[in-house]
Design a protein around this motif. Structure first.
Motif: not given
Length: 50
Positions: A3-8, A37-38
């Motif tokens: 995904x593009x923004x895994x942390x968010x 994973x980003x």
């Protein structure tokens, strides 16, 4: 899962995905792990064409 923004990504959405998989595949109580994973965006530094 990339995904593009895994942390968010909210934890509630991860639980939603896991519960959906358990329900769709009839696997109640089965532990499911999702690793997020980003990935690098290959277009991040490119200019827009007009």
């Amino acid at each position: 899962m990339n995904c593009s923004k895994a942390a968010e990504l909210p934890e509630s959405y991860t639980r939603y995905l896991i519960n959906g998989l358990r329900e769709d595949f009839d696997m109640p109580g089965v532990p499911i792990r999702i690793y997020l994973r980003s990935s690098d965006n290959p277009f991040a530094n490119k200019k827009k064409k007009r």
